[in-house]
Design a protein around this motif. Structure first.
Motif, PDB file in Angstrom:
ATOM      1  N   UNK A 144       0.822  -1.205   0.000  1.00  0.00           N
ATOM      2  CA  UNK A 144       0.000   0.000   0.000  1.00  0.00           C
ATOM      3  C   UNK A 144       0.862   1.264   0.000  1.00  0.00           C
ATOM      4  N   UNK A 145       1.993   1.213   0.672  1.00  0.00           N
ATOM      5  CA  UNK A 145       2.909   2.357   0.673  1.00  0.00           C
ATOM      6  C   UNK A 145       3.416   2.647  -0.733  1.00  0.00           C
ATOM      7  N   UNK A 146       3.672   1.575  -1.498  1.00  0.00           N
ATOM      8  CA  UNK A 146       4.129   1.741  -2.877  1.00  0.00           C
ATOM      9  C   UNK A 146       3.002   2.261  -3.756  1.00  0.00           C
ATOM     10  N   UNK A 147       1.825   1.647  -3.643  1.00  0.00           N
ATOM     11  CA  UNK A 147       0.681   2.033  -4.478  1.00  0.00           C
ATOM     12  C   UNK A 147       0.207   3.454  -4.185  1.00  0.00           C
ATOM     13  N   UNK A 148       0.454   3.891  -2.976  1.00  0.00           N
ATOM     14  CA  UNK A 148       0.046   5.236  -2.559  1.00  0.00           C
ATOM     15  C   UNK A 148       0.716   6.324  -3.402  1.00  0.00           C
ATOM     16  N   UNK A 149       1.910   6.052  -3.890  1.00  0.00           N
ATOM     17  CA  UNK A 149       2.670   7.091  -4.594  1.00  0.00           C
ATOM     18  C   UNK A 149       1.965   7.566  -5.876  1.00  0.00           C
ATOM     19  N   UNK A 150       1.604   6.654  -6.808  1.00  0.00           N
ATOM     20  CA  UNK A 150       0.973   7.138  -8.044  1.00  0.00           C
ATOM     21  C   UNK A 150      -0.472   7.592  -7.884  1.00  0.00           C
ATOM     22  N   UNK A 151      -1.192   7.111  -6.854  1.00  0.00           N
ATOM     23  CA  UNK A 151      -2.607   7.464  -6.751  1.00  0.00           C
ATOM     24  C   UNK A 151      -2.880   8.621  -5.791  1.00  0.00           C
TER      25      UNK A 151
ATOM     26  N   UNK B 293     -13.750  17.915  -6.401  1.00  0.00           N
ATOM     27  CA  UNK B 293     -13.456  16.509  -6.658  1.00  0.00           C
ATOM     28  C   UNK B 293     -12.026  16.162  -6.237  1.00  0.00           C
ATOM     29  N   UNK B 294     -11.094  17.027  -6.606  1.00  0.00           N
ATOM     30  CA  UNK B 294      -9.694  16.768  -6.280  1.00  0.00           C
ATOM     31  C   UNK B 294      -9.468  16.824  -4.773  1.00  0.00           C
ATOM     32  N   UNK B 295     -10.014  17.841  -4.125  1.00  0.00           N
ATOM     33  CA  UNK B 295      -9.813  17.992  -2.689  1.00  0.00           C
ATOM     34  C   UNK B 295     -10.412  16.831  -1.905  1.00  0.00           C
ATOM     35  N   UNK B 296     -11.664  16.473  -2.239  1.00  0.00           N
ATOM     36  CA  UNK B 296     -12.344  15.394  -1.513  1.00  0.00           C
ATOM     37  C   UNK B 296     -11.692  14.047  -1.817  1.00  0.00           C
ATOM     38  N   UNK B 297     -11.454  13.774  -3.108  1.00  0.00           N
ATOM     39  CA  UNK B 297     -10.890  12.485  -3.492  1.00  0.00           C
ATOM     40  C   UNK B 297      -9.501  12.261  -2.932  1.00  0.00           C
ATOM     41  N   UNK B 298      -8.673  13.288  -2.973  1.00  0.00           N
ATOM     42  CA  UNK B 298      -7.290  13.185  -2.515  1.00  0.00           C
ATOM     43  C   UNK B 298      -7.233  12.738  -1.052  1.00  0.00           C
ATOM     44  N   UNK B 299      -7.983  13.384  -0.208  1.00  0.00           N
ATOM     45  CA  UNK B 299      -7.913  13.067   1.225  1.00  0.00           C
ATOM     46  C   UNK B 299      -8.674  11.793   1.578  1.00  0.00           C
ATOM     47  N   UNK B 300      -9.701  11.457   0.793  1.00  0.00           N
ATOM     48  CA  UNK B 300     -10.385  10.180   1.022  1.00  0.00           C
ATOM     49  C   UNK B 300      -9.462   9.004   0.692  1.00  0.00           C
ATOM     50  N   UNK B 301      -8.697   9.128  -0.383  1.00  0.00           N
ATOM     51  CA  UNK B 301      -7.756   8.070  -0.731  1.00  0.00           C
ATOM     52  C   UNK B 301      -6.709   7.919   0.369  1.00  0.00           C
ATOM     53  N   UNK B 302      -6.160   9.034   0.826  1.00  0.00           N
ATOM     54  CA  UNK B 302      -5.144   8.985   1.883  1.00  0.00           C
ATOM     55  C   UNK B 302      -5.695   8.334   3.148  1.00  0.00           C
TER      56      UNK B 302
END
Length: 214
Positions: free
Chosen positions: A76-83, A109-118
Motif C-alpha cells: 500500500x505504501x508503494x501504491x500510494x505514490x501514483x494514486x 473533486x480533487x480535494x475530496x478524493x485526494x484526502x479520502x484516498x489517503x
C-alpha cells in the motif's frame, strides 16, 4: 517540517507549499527506506522458514507474495505514490495554472478524493496490522489480505482518474471500476467481521481459548 508548511498555508500560501515540498521529500525518503527494509526482511524470514539459504528470483518472489497481511502495508505504501502522493504534489505545483483555473466542482473533486484516498489507504494498512496481530489464519488470511489489496487499489486507481479528468471530459466510466473495487473491499471485510462474530459466540472459538489461558 511538514507541520510548519501545513499550518503556514493559512498565512503565506506561496512559500508554505515550498516548505511542504521539503517536508514531503524527507517523509518520502523515510517511507522508501522503511519499505525496502521491510520487504527485504519479509522475504528473508519466509526463506528461513523454508530452509532455503540460496534462493532463486522465483523463490524470492513467491516468498514476497506468500503472506498478504504482512505484504499489505508495504504494498500500500508503494501504491500510494501514483494514486495520491504524486498527484498531490502535481496539484500543488500547478495550483494557479490548472487547479484554480478549473470550475469549483472539479476543485472539490480533487480535494475530496485526494484526502479520502489517503485516509482509506491508512485504514487498510491498519487493518492488515490488526488482522495479523489477531492471528488470522488459513483461507481467511489469504482472502482478507488479497481481497483488500486488490479491491482497495482498484478503487484508489480509478478514484485518482476520476479526480483529475478535465471538467469537460467524460469521467462516468471510472465510477463502475471505483464501485467494483469498493464493493470487493467491503464484501471481504464483511466476511472477515462475520467470521469473527461467529467465533465470538462459539464455544470452541479463539476467544474461549484466550479466556482459558488467561
Amino acid at each position: 517540517v511538514m507541520a510548519v508548511g501545513c499550518w503556514g498555508v493559512m498565512v503565506w500560501e506561496g512559500i508554505a507549499h515550498t516548505i511542504i515540498y521539503a517536508g514531503s521529500s524527507l517523509v518520502l525518503v523515510a517511507a522508501l527506506l522503511m519499505t525496502i527494509a521491510g520487504i527485504d526482511k519479509l522475504i528473508k524470514n519466509r526463506l528461513t522458514e523454508q530452509g532455503i539459504s540460496r534462493a532463486t528470483a522465483g523463490q524470492k518472489l513467491r516468498a514476497l507474495f506468500h503472506d498478504p497481511l504482512k505484504l499489505g502495508p508495504f504494498f500500500q505504501m508503494v501504491w500510494l505514490q501514483p494514486v495520491m502522493v504524486f498527484p498531490g504534489l502535481y496539484t500543488a505545483a500547478k495550483l494557479d495554472e490548472v487547479f484554480r483555473a478549473w470550475p469549483l466542482e472539479a476543485e472539490r473533486r480533487i480535494l475530496v478524493g485526494h484526502w479520502h484516498i489517503l485516509a482509506t489507504v491508512s485504514a487498510t494498512i491498519l487493518l492488515f496490522l490488526v488482522a495479523d496481530r489477531l492471528g488470522v489464519r488459513g483461507w481467511m488470511r489469504q482472502l482478507l489480505g488479497w481481497g483488500v489489496i486488490v479491491g482497495s487499489d482498484v478503487a484508489f486507481t480509478f478514484g485518482a482518474f476520476y479526480e483529475f479528468i478535465p471538467p469537460d471530459a467524460d469521467r462516468d466510466w471510472t465510477r463502475l471500476y471505483l464501485d467494483l473495487g469498493l464493493g470487493i473491499t467491503l464484501i471481504v471485510l464483511a466476511l472477515f467481521l462475520g467470521r469473527r462474530l461467529v467465533d465470538l459466540f462459539s464455544a470452541e472459538g479463539r476467544w474461549a481459548e484466550k479466556e482459558t489461558s488467561s
